[in-house]
Design an enzyme around this catalytic site. Structure first.
Site, PDB file in Angstrom:
ATOM      1  N   GLY A  14      -2.191   0.950  -9.802  1.00 39.45           N
ATOM      2  CA  GLY A  14      -1.131   0.382  -8.964  1.00 39.45           C
ATOM      3  C   GLY A  14       0.105   0.043 -10.203  1.00 39.45           C
ATOM      4  O   GLY A  14      -0.529  -0.161 -11.109  1.00 39.45           O
ATOM      5  N   ALA A  40      14.147   6.160 -21.725  1.00 43.07           N
ATOM      6  CA  ALA A  40      14.306   7.656 -21.663  1.00 43.07           C
ATOM      7  C   ALA A  40      13.812   7.929 -20.356  1.00 43.07           C
ATOM      8  O   ALA A  40      12.720   7.583 -19.833  1.00 43.07           O
ATOM      9  CB  ALA A  40      13.540   8.372 -22.718  1.00 43.07           C
ATOM     10  N   GLY A  63      -0.370   4.961   1.477  1.00 47.09           N
ATOM     11  CA  GLY A  63      -0.020   5.039  -0.018  1.00 47.09           C
ATOM     12  C   GLY A  63      -1.165   5.016  -0.924  1.00 47.09           C
ATOM     13  O   GLY A  63      -0.766   5.076  -2.301  1.00 47.09           O
ATOM     14  N   GLU A  68      -1.959  10.507  -2.914  1.00 41.37           N
ATOM     15  CA  GLU A  68      -0.695  11.112  -3.298  1.00 41.37           C
ATOM     16  C   GLU A  68      -0.393  12.125  -2.015  1.00 41.37           C
ATOM     17  O   GLU A  68      -1.292  12.461  -1.228  1.00 41.37           O
ATOM     18  CB  GLU A  68      -0.574  11.750  -4.415  1.00 41.37           C
ATOM     19  CG  GLU A  68      -0.708  10.932  -5.519  1.00 41.37           C
ATOM     20  CD  GLU A  68       0.422  10.222  -5.868  1.00 41.37           C
ATOM     21  OE1 GLU A  68       1.527  10.416  -5.533  1.00 41.37           O
ATOM     22  OE2 GLU A  68       0.349   9.123  -6.819  1.00 41.37           O
ATOM     23  N   THR A  92       7.076   4.122 -11.216  1.00 42.27           N
ATOM     24  CA  THR A  92       6.657   2.829 -10.821  1.00 42.27           C
ATOM     25  C   THR A  92       5.972   1.919 -11.926  1.00 42.27           C
ATOM     26  O   THR A  92       6.414   0.616 -11.965  1.00 42.27           O
ATOM     27  CB  THR A  92       5.270   3.074  -9.772  1.00 42.27           C
ATOM     28  OG1 THR A  92       5.610   3.986  -8.762  1.00 42.27           O
ATOM     29  CG2 THR A  92       4.861   1.750  -9.401  1.00 42.27           C
ATOM     30  N   VAL A  93       5.339   2.476 -12.817  1.00 44.85           N
ATOM     31  CA  VAL A  93       4.638   1.861 -13.967  1.00 44.85           C
ATOM     32  C   VAL A  93       5.925   1.396 -14.992  1.00 44.85           C
ATOM     33  O   VAL A  93       6.041   0.163 -15.313  1.00 44.85           O
ATOM     34  CB  VAL A  93       3.541   2.598 -14.824  1.00 44.85           C
ATOM     35  CG1 VAL A  93       2.989   1.962 -15.928  1.00 44.85           C
ATOM     36  CG2 VAL A  93       2.488   3.021 -13.750  1.00 44.85           C
ATOM     37  N   LYS A 145     -10.967  10.040 -17.056  1.00 45.38           N
ATOM     38  CA  LYS A 145     -11.264   8.894 -17.492  1.00 45.38           C
ATOM     39  C   LYS A 145     -12.775   8.732 -18.027  1.00 45.38           C
ATOM     40  O   LYS A 145     -12.970   8.107 -19.044  1.00 45.38           O
ATOM     41  CB  LYS A 145     -11.210   7.782 -16.217  1.00 45.38           C
ATOM     42  CG  LYS A 145      -9.914   7.776 -15.681  1.00 45.38           C
ATOM     43  CD  LYS A 145      -9.748   7.206 -14.290  1.00 45.38           C
ATOM     44  CE  LYS A 145      -8.185   6.905 -13.820  1.00 45.38           C
ATOM     45  NZ  LYS A 145      -8.081   6.209 -12.733  1.00 45.38           N
TER      46      LYS A 145
END
Length: 452
Positions: free
Chosen positions: A329, A63, A208, A211, A33-34, A226
């Site tokens: 996101g 890759a 969504g 997960e 996604t990212v 974090k």
């Protein structure tokens, strides 16, 4: 890093640039996604990026684990697609490597290879930075290249840049934040609808936000990674994931949420990093932790709803600062990656390096038991004369004083809610054990810490 080490790093050439107009070759590792959003934004903003950087961004290759799966995707048309990330990193025309794979072991191997090969690295991988940040920083310093990871903490919220640059001349006292959108969505849903934890999690999964396996989020592991990064940056001390006390939200009940409302508070999963002081007012240690916390409704963090993130920073000169926005996101995370990419590419064009990790303070990182906190304890007790006085003595024996006590009838027993004054976590845990073993305590229903 010692002053001698810093001097050695600075003397490793003057970091000459490629020159205005020269292209900056980029290798992108991963196209989830990212990664997909990063490639899209590079293509969409190519002209603007060239002006901001001083030369064009040229993607040398992408890759992926399965070339056939991705070869028809529009964002890789005309680009070199490979399943050999090592070969891509080795190319002489690659200047910056963007790692958006996720995980720890394989990305660590690739990122170290890139850094040691003289390539700057931009990563969004919080788990990797939290587990091996010091090793990666040392490799970047030794090679004289950049290591950027803004996207690893709160996506588009620029908290790493704030700690690295904006507050570089200040003394950070404390960092407290909501850094996981999934858990904030669940707790907000429980508070706004009265839903159970299980129902709120199911809704987060359907939409969504969670997960299929939500363990990393709901058990606090994501937030702990974090917290380790924030503490390392804020206190100039290397803090790893293993140093962070971690407690998730799986035991939070609808009754806990209701009790918080009655007390004009709300429950948030907070990552908290703070200095601990000695009797002379000097920093003696630092601590980082993640746990559900009762937050007063008039505190800025209490109003952060849905899947949003917010980080509250207290610094000696700057005072109190709050950073708020989308903390996850594809697009917000890609925005942070692109911001880092611009910085790394500019340095490749113009020369120089970004501010590097500098853990010169090297404070001890102490366990949670040495931290001073307050507790909100909800228990069911036998409804008899003298119970409250007896339990108060138990608190005193554990060196914990009481701030408030509320008793409510509950069938043939009584609900007792106790709020403590500040005490060490060690003493507070001791009283919880005493209560659990007490003959008049039928159950300790919940134990929550309070944010002052």
């Amino acid at each position: 890093m010692s002053l001698e080490h810093a001097a050695a790093v600075e003397s490793n050439g003057n970091y000459p640039g490629k020159g205005i107009g020269q292209p900056v070759g980029v290798a992108v590792l991963g196209k989830g996604t990212v990664g997909t959003e990063v490639l899209r934004l590079i293509a969409e903003f190519s002209s603007n990026l060239e002006h901001r950087i001083g030369g064009p961004i040229e993607v040398r290759g992408v890759a992926v684990s399965n070339v056939d799966k991705h070869k028809n995707a529009p964002e890789v048309q005309g680009l070199y697609l490979t399943d050999d990330a090592h070969e891509l990193i080795d190319r002489d025309d690659v200047d910056v490597v963007v790692e958006v794979i996720g995980g720890i072991d394989y990305p660590r191997e690739l990122v170290l290879k890139a850094l040691r090969s003289g390539k700057s690295v931009v990563t969004a991988n919080k788990a990797l930075v939290a587990a091996h940040g010091s090793e990666l920083a040392d490799a970047a310093n030794e090679a004289g290249v950049d290591l950027y990871y803004e996207a690893a903490v709160a996506a588009a919220i620029p908290v790493v840049g704030m700690l690295r640059r904006s507050l570089a001349g200040d003394k950070v006292e404390r960092i407290a934040g909501i850094v996981n959108g999934t858990t904030n969505f669940i707790l907000d849903a429980m508070a706004s609808t009265g839903a159970s934890y299980e129902d709120a999690l199911a809704e987060a999964t359907r939409l969504g936000y969670a997960e299929a396996d939500p363990t990393a989020d709901v058990e606090g592991h994501d937030a702990a990674s974090k917290a380790a990064i924030l503490a390392s940056m804020g206190f100039h001390t290397r803090v790893t994931f293993d140093d962070v006390y971690c407690e998730g939200i799986t035991n939070i009940t609808a009754e806990d949420i209701a009790a918080a409302k009655r007390a004009n508070q709300t429950i948030k999963l907070l990552a908290i990093c703070e200095r601990l002081y000695d009797e002379h007012g000097e920093t003696r240690a630092v601590n980082a932790r993640v746990h559900p916390t009762l937050v007063p409704n008039d505190h800025p963090l209490a109003t952060v709803d849905k899947s949003y993130n917010a980080i509250f920073v207290e610094a000696e000169a700057a005072g109190r600062l709050m950073f708020y926005g989308n903390g996850a996101g594809g697009a917000p995370t890609a925005s942070a990656v692109l911001g880092d990419l611009v910085g790394a590419a500019r340095n490749k064009i113009h020369g120089g390096r970004a501010p590097a990790e500098n853990p010169y303070a090297d404070y001890p990182v102490v366990g949670f038991e040495e931290v001073t906190t307050r507790y909100h304890i909800n228990m069911t007790v036998n409804d008899r004369v003298g119970v409250l006085a007896d339990l108060a003595r138990q608190f005193a024996n554990s060196n914990v004083s009481l701030s408030a006590v509320r008793q409510e009838e509950a069938g043939d027993g009584a609900h007792l809610v106790v709020v403590t004054h500040q005490a060490t976590e060690r003493d507070l845990q001791d009283i919880v054990r005493r209560l659990a073993d007490h003959e008049d305590v039928r159950s300790v229903n919940s134990v929550l810490r309070l944010q002052d």
